[in-house]
Design an enzyme around this catalytic site. Structure first.
Site, short mmCIF file in Angstrom:
data_model
loop_
_atom_site.label_atom_id
_atom_site.label_comp_id
_atom_site.label_asym_id
_atom_site.label_seq_id
_atom_site.Cartn_x
_atom_site.Cartn_y
_atom_site.Cartn_z
N LYS A 1 0.82 -1.22 0.00
CA LYS A 1 0.00 0.00 0.00
C LYS A 1 0.85 1.26 0.00
O LYS A 1 0.58 2.20 -0.74
CB LYS A 1 -0.92 0.04 1.24
CG LYS A 1 -1.87 -1.11 1.38
CD LYS A 1 -2.81 -0.91 2.55
CE LYS A 1 -2.11 -0.82 3.90
NZ LYS A 1 -1.55 -2.08 4.40
N ARG B 1 -9.43 1.16 8.73
CA ARG B 1 -8.99 -0.18 9.12
C ARG B 1 -10.00 -0.88 10.01
O ARG B 1 -9.78 -2.04 10.38
CB ARG B 1 -7.68 -0.07 9.89
CG ARG B 1 -6.45 -0.47 9.11
CD ARG B 1 -5.26 0.08 9.86
NE ARG B 1 -4.12 -0.79 9.84
CZ ARG B 1 -2.96 -0.45 9.31
NH1 ARG B 1 -2.81 0.70 8.70
NH2 ARG B 1 -1.95 -1.26 9.39
N ARG C 1 12.14 -7.13 5.75
CA ARG C 1 12.23 -5.68 5.61
C ARG C 1 13.29 -5.09 6.53
O ARG C 1 13.40 -5.45 7.69
CB ARG C 1 10.86 -5.05 5.93
CG ARG C 1 10.75 -3.61 5.54
CD ARG C 1 9.35 -3.21 5.23
NE ARG C 1 8.50 -3.15 6.41
CZ ARG C 1 7.23 -2.73 6.37
NH1 ARG C 1 6.68 -2.37 5.23
NH2 ARG C 1 6.52 -2.70 7.47
N ARG D 1 12.44 -2.63 11.79
CA ARG D 1 11.45 -1.78 12.46
C ARG D 1 10.86 -2.55 13.63
O ARG D 1 10.65 -3.75 13.52
CB ARG D 1 10.35 -1.42 11.44
CG ARG D 1 9.78 -0.04 11.59
CD ARG D 1 8.90 0.31 10.41
NE ARG D 1 7.54 -0.25 10.51
CZ ARG D 1 6.57 -0.02 9.64
NH1 ARG D 1 6.79 0.75 8.58
NH2 ARG D 1 5.38 -0.54 9.79
N ARG E 1 -0.01 -8.09 13.86
CA ARG E 1 -0.53 -7.16 12.83
C ARG E 1 -1.42 -7.90 11.84
O ARG E 1 -2.47 -7.40 11.42
CB ARG E 1 0.63 -6.50 12.09
CG ARG E 1 1.28 -5.39 12.89
CD ARG E 1 2.67 -5.09 12.40
NE ARG E 1 2.72 -4.55 11.06
CZ ARG E 1 3.80 -4.60 10.27
NH1 ARG E 1 4.90 -5.19 10.70
NH2 ARG E 1 3.78 -4.07 9.09
P1 ADP Z 1 1.27 -1.83 8.13
O1 ADP Z 1 0.11 -1.61 7.18
O2 ADP Z 1 2.42 -2.46 7.43
O3 ADP Z 1 0.89 -2.53 9.39
P2 ADP Z 1 1.23 1.00 8.90
O4 ADP Z 1 2.39 1.93 8.83
O5 ADP Z 1 0.05 1.29 8.04
O6 ADP Z 1 1.85 -0.44 8.60
O7 ADP Z 1 0.69 0.93 10.42
C1 ADP Z 1 1.58 0.75 11.51
C2 ADP Z 1 0.78 0.73 12.81
O8 ADP Z 1 0.13 2.01 13.01
C3 ADP Z 1 -0.35 -0.29 12.89
O9 ADP Z 1 0.11 -1.56 13.32
C4 ADP Z 1 -1.26 0.37 13.95
O10 ADP Z 1 -0.76 0.19 15.25
C5 ADP Z 1 -1.15 1.85 13.60
N1 ADP Z 1 -2.19 2.28 12.62
C6 ADP Z 1 -1.96 2.75 11.37
N2 ADP Z 1 -3.12 3.07 10.76
C7 ADP Z 1 -4.10 2.78 11.65
C8 ADP Z 1 -5.51 2.87 11.61
N3 ADP Z 1 -6.17 3.32 10.52
N4 ADP Z 1 -6.21 2.48 12.71
C9 ADP Z 1 -5.59 2.03 13.81
N5 ADP Z 1 -4.25 1.91 13.91
C10 ADP Z 1 -3.51 2.28 12.84
#
Ligand code: ADP
Length: 246
Positions: free
Chosen positions: A43, A118, A156, A189, A200
């Site tokens: 994404k 999400r 990664r 990370r 996740r």
């Molecule tokens: P990935 O999609 O690879 O998990 P992101 O950078 O999108 O990575 O998200 C990292 C973290 O940030 C998530 O595991 C969550 O804790 C938080 N997060 C990001 N976007 C949201 C969201 N829309 N709602 C709730 N938590 C979020």
């Protein structure tokens, strides 16, 4: 509007879109593009390519939250532990960040949402923002095999200085473990550790994947793209093609 579900497999990569073109040619409304998919589905990579090509901002809730954590402010303090554990942060926190971001002038002509919504509560808030503006979202679901996801996330590595992302198999640095640009030692990370990856993916299955039904029920345009094996540029080509047609 009629529900639209389409699976795109392969196809030629069209020339990059000119950002002066209307990114949503069949509509006067701004384009609200939702990049949807599991962690590791690409994404972030696709959002960046699309933002550049379409001349509209990428709005990544993950990046926004990480920036708050980096600054150590009230939001950052609230979300840091959850992010490290791979758990979704509270809806009201993310919803407020997104509402504020979408109110900024650069989002008036369209935007790309990366990592939002999400949960169902987030999707409902988003609908509440878009409907009065007459904007209907286009959802791009990047579908990637589970094993490919695991390989991407566990492989990664990131440069702690410039943030460049590498992958030990698909995009290795010239010297193993060292950033090509900064010469710094690459790091994993916090949330790319194996037990956190599992969390996740679990959150995705339980809270996020069910949104596909929500998008269908609410009549949003939803496209599925097989993004397991093509390189990022080829996946981008598929997305670009369907945006042009939609
Ligand atoms: P990935 O999609 O690879 O998990 P992101 O950078 O999108 O990575 O998200 C990292 C973290 O940030 C998530 O595991 C969550 O804790 C938080 N997060 C990001 N976007 C949201 C969201 N829309 N709602 C709730 N938590 C979020």
């Amino acid at each position: 509007m009629a529900r639209k579900i389409q699976v795109i497999n392969g196809g030629a990569v069209p020339a990059a879109m000119n950002s002066s073109q209307n990114p949503n040619p069949k509509s006067q409304a701004p384009l609200a593009l939702i990049l949807f998919g599991s962690p590791g589905s690409g994404k972030g990579t696709q959002s960046k390519l699309l933002a550049k090509a379409l001349g509209i901002p990428q709005i990544s809730t993950g990046d926004m939250l990480r920036e708050h954590v980096r600054r150590g402010n009230a939001v950052g303090t609230k979300v840091e532990a959850k992010m490290k554990a791979g758990i979704l942060v509270k809806d009201y926190v993310v919803n407020q960040l997104v509402e504020e971001r979408l109110a900024q002038p650069d989002a008036a002509n369209g935007f790309i949402l990366d990592g939002y919504p999400r949960t169902r509560a987030q999707a409902e808030v988003l609908c509440g923002i878009l409907s009065p503006r007459g904007v209907q979202a286009v959802v791009i679901h990047l579908v990637v095999d589970y094993n490919v996801i695991i390989a991407r996330l566990t492989g990664r590595r990131q440069c702690p200085v410039c943030g460049t992302l590498y992958n030990v198999t698909s995009k290795p640095p010239k010297v193993p473990g060292v950033c090509d640009l900064e010469g710094a030692k690459l790091i994993v990370r916090d949330d790319d550790r194996e037990e956190v990856i599992r969390e996740r993916l679990d959150e995705y299955e339980k809270q996020t994947r069910p949104l596909i039904d929500f998008f269908r029920e609410t009549g949003n345009r939803l496209y599925e793209i097989d993004a397991s094996h093509d390189n990022p540029q080829a996946v981008f080509g598929k997305i670009e093609e369907l945006i042009r047609k939609s």
